[in-house]
Design an enzyme around this catalytic site. Structure first.
Site, PDB file in Angstrom:
ATOM      1  N   SER A  53       0.793  -1.232   0.000  1.00  0.00           N
ATOM      2  CA  SER A  53       0.000   0.000   0.000  1.00  0.00           C
ATOM      3  C   SER A  53       0.824   1.279   0.000  1.00  0.00           C
ATOM      4  CB  SER A  53      -0.954  -0.013   1.189  1.00  0.00           C
ATOM      5  OG  SER A  53      -0.230  -0.193   2.384  1.00  0.00           O
ATOM      6  N   HIS A 107      -5.550  -3.978  -1.725  1.00  0.00           N
ATOM      7  CA  HIS A 107      -5.353  -2.972  -2.774  1.00  0.00           C
ATOM      8  C   HIS A 107      -5.296  -3.586  -4.170  1.00  0.00           C
ATOM      9  CE1 HIS A 107      -4.799   0.620  -0.292  1.00  0.00           C
ATOM     10  NE2 HIS A 107      -4.267  -0.200   0.600  1.00  0.00           N
ATOM     11  N   LYS A 133     -12.420  -0.935   0.101  1.00  0.00           N
ATOM     12  CA  LYS A 133     -11.591  -0.034  -0.704  1.00  0.00           C
ATOM     13  C   LYS A 133     -12.234   0.127  -2.083  1.00  0.00           C
ATOM     14  CE  LYS A 133      -7.706  -0.354   2.273  1.00  0.00           C
ATOM     15  NZ  LYS A 133      -6.912  -1.341   2.959  1.00  0.00           N
TER      16      LYS A 133
HETATM   17  C1  LIG Z   1      -6.917  -1.644   4.406  1.00  0.00           C
HETATM   18  C2  LIG Z   1      -6.228  -2.937   4.510  1.00  0.00           C
HETATM   19  C3  LIG Z   1      -6.761  -3.964   5.296  1.00  0.00           C
HETATM   20  C4  LIG Z   1      -7.974  -3.758   6.167  1.00  0.00           C
HETATM   21  O1  LIG Z   1      -9.119  -3.681   5.410  1.00  0.00           O
HETATM   22  P1  LIG Z   1     -10.450  -3.018   6.021  1.00  0.00           P
HETATM   23  O2  LIG Z   1     -11.503  -3.565   5.126  1.00  0.00           O
HETATM   24  O3  LIG Z   1     -10.277  -1.539   5.883  1.00  0.00           O
HETATM   25  O4  LIG Z   1     -10.585  -3.464   7.410  1.00  0.00           O
HETATM   26  C5  LIG Z   1      -6.112  -5.187   5.303  1.00  0.00           C
HETATM   27  N1  LIG Z   1      -4.997  -5.384   4.577  1.00  0.00           N
HETATM   28  C6  LIG Z   1      -4.439  -4.409   3.821  1.00  0.00           C
HETATM   29  C7  LIG Z   1      -3.213  -4.706   3.025  1.00  0.00           C
HETATM   30  C8  LIG Z   1      -5.044  -3.156   3.762  1.00  0.00           C
HETATM   31  O5  LIG Z   1      -4.493  -2.200   3.022  1.00  0.00           O
END
Ligand SMILES: *Cc1c(COP(=O)(O)O)cnc(C)c1O
Length: 395
Positions: free
Chosen positions: A184, A212, A243
């Site tokens: 990320s 992502h 996301k």
């Molecule tokens: C954002 C994210 C999460 C958590 O996801 P949510 O649905 O926001 O709880 C888990 N792993 C990664 C790599 C993330 O970027």
């Protein structure tokens, strides 16, 4: 004696944050998450959301959400193992497994608790979890909850991974290799084909966190596993619905055996209430939209390439990103935060990211382009980057 209710030990820690200059208030968003928003009372171009496809305020998702509320109400009323497992949850899992081209998909309330719940459920004492050093906090926490041993390999370094596998293969019953699909902070993609080959060579299982990658990579956003054509060779394909999908929730796609086990032993399913109908309705609609058409992911990539090339031609360092995540690497921590602040003053919101989230001396602002941005908005943002960049002698 001070009163225990004053929480003085926390007050001291908060003062430390202030002394270190890292104390902050949460920014307040006063509109829906759109390419242009009102943030802390100011109208700005938003380059900071994970709303890759512009689904967070999409009329089709909103309509589906309202319909689900009309029929099923606002809450599931219980955990899934008691009476919170509605037919729409199961229908969503079916659509998800189709979308992900896997046998099954198991639904969680968030990406975070999917990792926290799944990793501990599928590992035990006598196993080892091998994790990329840049993996997400929820993977780290998930691994902490497991009784398995843990080992780290250098970021995307296959020699380092093989070394760890070699050292540990004979000492453990099961090995689970975990990686983010897309990292990320830099936007680079995991070397999944090589990881899968090493896993097969050393008889290890693989787990990909595609927070992502889902909705971004692969055919119509099917994810990193689809991008590399590795269906059937990655055991646990985890993704978020928060996301690119624009709502909330998480899932892990894989075999029916995985599904059966998680439905008995994933603690967030046993001890936390199921996703609300509004979320389930919207997510199901989003997946249908992606399966109908690649227009959303096409637009995302078109915008991302456009923005990246414009920033690159100005002379900014956009790092090694291979995805719409576009870091603009400034280096110095204080300069990075000043850059972010000045961009905001000029109407562009991009969060600054510095040590300890990224390595010292690699401070960056991280731009998140979405399918919903217009070229005009991106052009305006690039203009502001140029003005502020020149003002700060970064160009
Ligand atoms: C954002 C994210 C999460 C958590 O996801 P949510 O649905 O926001 O709880 C888990 N792993 C990664 C790599 C993330 O970027």
């Amino acid at each position: 004696m001070s009163n225990v209710h004053e929480l003085n030990f926390l007050k001291e820690k908060i003062q430390e944050l202030k002394d270190e200059g890292v104390y902050r208030k949460l920014p307040v968003l006063e509109t829906a998450n759109e390419p242009e928003v009102t943030l802390n009372g100011k109208k700005v171009i938003n380059l900071s959301s994970n709303n890759y496809l512009g689904f967070a305020n999409h009329p089709r998702l909103k309509r589906a959400s309202i319909e689900a509320v009309e029929k099923y109400g606002v809450g599931a009323g219980a955990v899934r193992t008691i009476i919170g497992n509605m037919d729409i949850h199961e229908e969503l899992e079916k659509v998800l497994s189709e979308f992900k081209r896997e046998e099954a998909a198991f639904l969680f309330q968030s990406g975070f608790n999917c990792n926290a719940g799944t990793i501990q459920a599928i590992t035990q004492k006598g196993d080892i979890i091998i994790s990329d050093e840049l993996n997400h906090a929820s993977i780290i926490d998930g691994a902490r909850l497991s009784r398995a041993d843990k080992a780290i390999y250098k970021h995307s370094d296959m020699d380092s991974l093989e070394q760890v596998l070699k050292e540990n293969r004979d000492k453990y019953e099961n090995i689970l290799i975990i990686t983010d699909g897309v990292f990320s902070m830099d936007g680079d993609i995991a070397k999944l084909p090589e990881i899968v080959e090493l896993a097969e060579k050393y008889e290890a299982m693989t787990y990909v966190d595609d927070a992502h990658g889902s909705g971004v990579l692969g055919e119509s956003g099917r994810g990193t596993v689809d991008h590399f054509g590795l269906h059937g060779r990655v055991d646990f394909s985890m993704g978020t619905l928060s996301k690119a999908i624009g709502v909330i929730g998480g899932y892990v796609a894989g075999s029916k055996t995985m599904y059966e086990w998680l439905s008995h032993r994933a603690r967030p399913i046993l001890f936390s209430t199921a996703l609300p109908p509004a979320a389930v309705g919207a997510i199901t609609e989003a997946l249908k939209m992606l399966m109908e058409s690649t227009e959303y992911t096409d637009k995302l990539w078109d915008n991302a390439k456009y923005f990246k090339s414009k920033l690159g031609s100005l002379g900014f360092n956009t790092g090694k990103s291979e995805t719409p995540i576009t870091p603009v690497i400034i280096g110095d921590e204080a300069k990075t935060m000043e850059f972010s602040r000045k961009l905001l003053e000029n109407g562009v919101y991009v969060s600054g990211i510095v040590f300890p989230t990224v390595a010292k001396g690699t401070g960056r602002v991280r731009c998140m382009v979405t399918a919903a941005h217009t070229k005009d908005q991106l052009d305006k943002a690039v203009e502001v980057f140029e003005t502020v960049g020149k003002e700060m002698n970064l160009l």
